[in-house]
Design a protein around this motif. Sequence first.
Motif, PDB file in Angstrom:
ATOM      1  N   PRO A   6      17.076 -13.419 -40.863  1.00 40.98           N
ATOM      2  CA  PRO A   6      18.297 -13.810 -41.785  1.00 40.98           C
ATOM      3  C   PRO A   6      19.185 -12.684 -42.341  1.00 40.98           C
ATOM      4  O   PRO A   6      20.406 -12.893 -42.457  1.00 40.98           O
ATOM      5  CB  PRO A   6      17.787 -14.539 -43.050  1.00 40.98           C
ATOM      6  CG  PRO A   6      16.092 -14.906 -42.566  1.00 40.98           C
ATOM      7  CD  PRO A   6      15.786 -13.828 -41.725  1.00 40.98           C
ATOM      8  N   PHE A   7      18.293 -11.504 -42.351  1.00 42.24           N
ATOM      9  CA  PHE A   7      19.157 -10.439 -42.933  1.00 42.24           C
ATOM     10  C   PHE A   7      19.766  -9.394 -41.688  1.00 42.24           C
ATOM     11  O   PHE A   7      20.713  -8.685 -41.787  1.00 42.24           O
ATOM     12  CB  PHE A   7      18.475  -9.488 -43.707  1.00 42.24           C
ATOM     13  CG  PHE A   7      17.909 -10.147 -45.088  1.00 42.24           C
ATOM     14  CD1 PHE A   7      18.891 -10.971 -45.678  1.00 42.24           C
ATOM     15  CD2 PHE A   7      16.614 -10.203 -45.008  1.00 42.24           C
ATOM     16  CE1 PHE A   7      18.249 -11.812 -46.966  1.00 42.24           C
ATOM     17  CE2 PHE A   7      16.085 -10.899 -46.335  1.00 42.24           C
ATOM     18  CZ  PHE A   7      16.985 -11.644 -47.071  1.00 42.24           C
ATOM     19  N   SER A   8      19.378  -9.606 -40.375  1.00 47.10           N
ATOM     20  CA  SER A   8      19.687  -8.737 -39.247  1.00 47.10           C
ATOM     21  C   SER A   8      21.123  -9.070 -38.997  1.00 47.10           C
ATOM     22  O   SER A   8      21.810  -7.972 -38.332  1.00 47.10           O
ATOM     23  CB  SER A   8      18.808  -9.009 -38.261  1.00 47.10           C
ATOM     24  OG  SER A   8      19.053 -10.531 -37.711  1.00 47.10           O
ATOM     25  N   GLN A   9      21.933  -9.962 -39.323  1.00 40.64           N
ATOM     26  CA  GLN A   9      23.256 -10.155 -38.976  1.00 40.64           C
ATOM     27  C   GLN A   9      24.081 -10.500 -40.406  1.00 40.64           C
ATOM     28  O   GLN A   9      25.126 -11.275 -40.119  1.00 40.64           O
ATOM     29  CB  GLN A   9      23.410 -11.295 -37.915  1.00 40.64           C
ATOM     30  CG  GLN A   9      22.624 -10.963 -36.670  1.00 40.64           C
ATOM     31  CD  GLN A   9      22.839 -12.200 -35.699  1.00 40.64           C
ATOM     32  OE1 GLN A   9      23.176 -13.193 -36.040  1.00 40.64           O
ATOM     33  NE2 GLN A   9      22.539 -11.810 -34.487  1.00 40.64           N
ATOM     34  N   ASP A  10      23.561  -9.767 -41.447  1.00 39.18           N
ATOM     35  CA  ASP A  10      24.413 -10.230 -42.695  1.00 39.18           C
ATOM     36  C   ASP A  10      25.485  -9.021 -43.037  1.00 39.18           C
ATOM     37  O   ASP A  10      25.828  -9.022 -44.327  1.00 39.18           O
ATOM     38  CB  ASP A  10      23.016  -9.913 -43.727  1.00 39.18           C
ATOM     39  CG  ASP A  10      23.575 -11.227 -44.754  1.00 39.18           C
ATOM     40  OD1 ASP A  10      24.395 -11.831 -44.831  1.00 39.18           O
ATOM     41  OD2 ASP A  10      22.758 -11.097 -45.981  1.00 39.18           O
ATOM     42  N   GLY A  11      25.519  -8.423 -42.210  1.00 45.56           N
ATOM     43  CA  GLY A  11      26.680  -7.207 -42.463  1.00 45.56           C
ATOM     44  C   GLY A  11      26.312  -6.391 -43.545  1.00 45.56           C
ATOM     45  O   GLY A  11      27.289  -5.383 -44.195  1.00 45.56           O
ATOM     46  N   ASN A  12      24.924  -6.005 -43.862  1.00 39.50           N
ATOM     47  CA  ASN A  12      24.349  -4.803 -44.818  1.00 39.50           C
ATOM     48  C   ASN A  12      24.193  -3.764 -44.061  1.00 39.50           C
ATOM     49  O   ASN A  12      23.879  -3.688 -43.085  1.00 39.50           O
ATOM     50  CB  ASN A  12      23.466  -5.641 -45.642  1.00 39.50           C
ATOM     51  CG  ASN A  12      22.232  -5.912 -44.834  1.00 39.50           C
ATOM     52  OD1 ASN A  12      21.377  -4.954 -44.450  1.00 39.50           O
ATOM     53  ND2 ASN A  12      22.118  -7.269 -44.460  1.00 39.50           N
ATOM     54  N   VAL A  13      23.939  -2.676 -44.980  1.00 39.07           N
ATOM     55  CA  VAL A  13      23.927  -1.246 -44.018  1.00 39.07           C
ATOM     56  C   VAL A  13      22.491  -1.321 -43.776  1.00 39.07           C
ATOM     57  O   VAL A  13      22.018  -0.291 -42.753  1.00 39.07           O
ATOM     58  CB  VAL A  13      23.880  -0.319 -45.296  1.00 39.07           C
ATOM     59  CG1 VAL A  13      25.400  -0.248 -45.876  1.00 39.07           C
ATOM     60  CG2 VAL A  13      23.033  -0.369 -46.389  1.00 39.07           C
ATOM     61  N   LEU A  14      21.435  -2.138 -43.928  1.00 37.23           N
ATOM     62  CA  LEU A  14      20.184  -2.098 -43.440  1.00 37.23           C
ATOM     63  C   LEU A  14      19.835  -3.280 -42.452  1.00 37.23           C
ATOM     64  O   LEU A  14      18.567  -3.576 -42.112  1.00 37.23           O
ATOM     65  CB  LEU A  14      19.212  -2.503 -44.660  1.00 37.23           C
ATOM     66  CG  LEU A  14      19.128  -1.296 -45.727  1.00 37.23           C
ATOM     67  CD1 LEU A  14      18.124  -1.822 -46.960  1.00 37.23           C
ATOM     68  CD2 LEU A  14      18.593  -0.070 -45.241  1.00 37.23           C
ATOM     69  N   ALA A  15      20.911  -3.712 -41.809  1.00 43.95           N
ATOM     70  CA  ALA A  15      20.875  -4.764 -40.775  1.00 43.95           C
ATOM     71  C   ALA A  15      20.105  -4.290 -39.804  1.00 43.95           C
ATOM     72  O   ALA A  15      19.528  -5.121 -38.985  1.00 43.95           O
ATOM     73  CB  ALA A  15      22.248  -5.264 -40.361  1.00 43.95           C
ATOM     74  N   GLY A  16      20.261  -2.910 -39.228  1.00 46.52           N
ATOM     75  CA  GLY A  16      19.521  -2.614 -37.982  1.00 46.52           C
ATOM     76  C   GLY A  16      18.074  -2.535 -38.496  1.00 46.52           C
ATOM     77  O   GLY A  16      17.408  -2.661 -37.490  1.00 46.52           O
ATOM     78  N   MET A  17      17.815  -2.073 -39.735  1.00 44.14           N
ATOM     79  CA  MET A  17      16.204  -2.174 -39.903  1.00 44.14           C
ATOM     80  C   MET A  17      15.682  -3.460 -39.851  1.00 44.14           C
ATOM     81  O   MET A  17      14.613  -3.725 -39.290  1.00 44.14           O
ATOM     82  CB  MET A  17      16.121  -1.504 -41.501  1.00 44.14           C
ATOM     83  CG  MET A  17      14.510  -1.528 -41.853  1.00 44.14           C
ATOM     84  SD  MET A  17      14.480  -0.987 -43.613  1.00 44.14           S
ATOM     85  CE  MET A  17      15.121  -2.356 -44.389  1.00 44.14           C
ATOM     86  N   PHE A  18      16.512  -4.543 -40.484  1.00 45.85           N
ATOM     87  CA  PHE A  18      15.982  -5.771 -40.453  1.00 45.85           C
ATOM     88  C   PHE A  18      15.590  -6.464 -38.996  1.00 45.85           C
ATOM     89  O   PHE A  18      14.932  -7.153 -38.574  1.00 45.85           O
ATOM     90  CB  PHE A  18      16.860  -6.838 -41.217  1.00 45.85           C
ATOM     91  CG  PHE A  18      16.635  -6.543 -42.676  1.00 45.85           C
ATOM     92  CD1 PHE A  18      15.484  -6.763 -43.409  1.00 45.85           C
ATOM     93  CD2 PHE A  18      17.912  -6.132 -43.532  1.00 45.85           C
ATOM     94  CE1 PHE A  18      15.390  -6.492 -44.798  1.00 45.85           C
ATOM     95  CE2 PHE A  18      17.540  -6.044 -44.964  1.00 45.85           C
ATOM     96  CZ  PHE A  18      16.583  -6.111 -45.352  1.00 45.85           C
TER      97      PHE A  18
END
Length: 336
Positions: free
Chosen positions: A29-41
């Motif tokens: 759910p967080f991998s495409q959320d536009g946050n700076v850690l999206a790549g990690m998720f």
Amino acid sequence: MDTKRKVESLSFLRALAVLMVCFCHFGQPFSQDGNVLAGMFDIFHEYGKYGVQVFFVISGFVIPLSLDKGRYELKHYGKFLLKRLIRLHPPYLIALAITLVILVSSTVVKHIAFPETPSSIFLSLFYLHHPDSNPVFWTLKVEAEYYLFIGLFFLLLQKYPKATLAASIPLFMVISQTAVVEYIDLFSHLLYFMIGMIGYVMYMKGGKNWLEVGYITAIAVFTYLFYGAAPTIAAVATILVIMLYTGKVHQAFDFLGEISYSVYLLHFPVGVKLINLASRYVKPQYDILLFTFAVLFCLGVGYVFWKYVERPFSERSNKIKYGPRKTVSVEVAAAA
């Protein structure tokens, strides 16, 4: 190799495997959320799923070892299946019920139709269907088929290890690429279990194991060519840790390894639903906090489920004996 030592790494590996699977599902759910850690998720989501291969290798190693320790014979086949049934099926049924309750609640809130039918629920009781709201249940069917298989195959493996491995490995490679896998899911994944079984043979044999190393190498090359690098690396790394690590494991991993089956059964409907509900109120920059909370919350739910559901059935299963046991000190609880 000292076959009297406790295989300390099994707790660590089960803990690692269940965390990988949790990270996979909670990271999506967080991998495409536009946050700076999206790549990690996204990495969590992409590679965490290979915790399943870790579980398969562990089962391939531990179940034959426990059968050997229990002085298992063909006449004990029914008892073996009963032990597995009592140990794993009631917790699964209760987890299935919890999953369906969560699903019903979700459909009522969203005012949508309940996706399951009496027929699909009935099939789910026997691993022949899994609700979309808990997709990890597919692996339990594979494990159930493995138990039916290993209770018989083990007898050949124990009595004729060289001939059995030499004949079965090429056979299973061929079968894995045929239409048989459409009817028996195990054959799509049996080579991962085989890596664990070869590890069992090496563990009991001790001394030089060049032939067995060659078998594992052959399987690794095959799975790399047909299934890819990631599951192959996960499987080979698992057996290397089992065979080579002789140190102690931190009690935190012992604890998480102990409750891993309970966490595995419930983490998807509980954790993913929690993330979906909370994410509408949490800003993307705080996704890592929500992710961490979801993991910890599911560990807590898993512990409660283990204490009041899984452990009582595990204790009942352990009361069923085949006969006088060998004195091999080994951790025999297998993950699903």
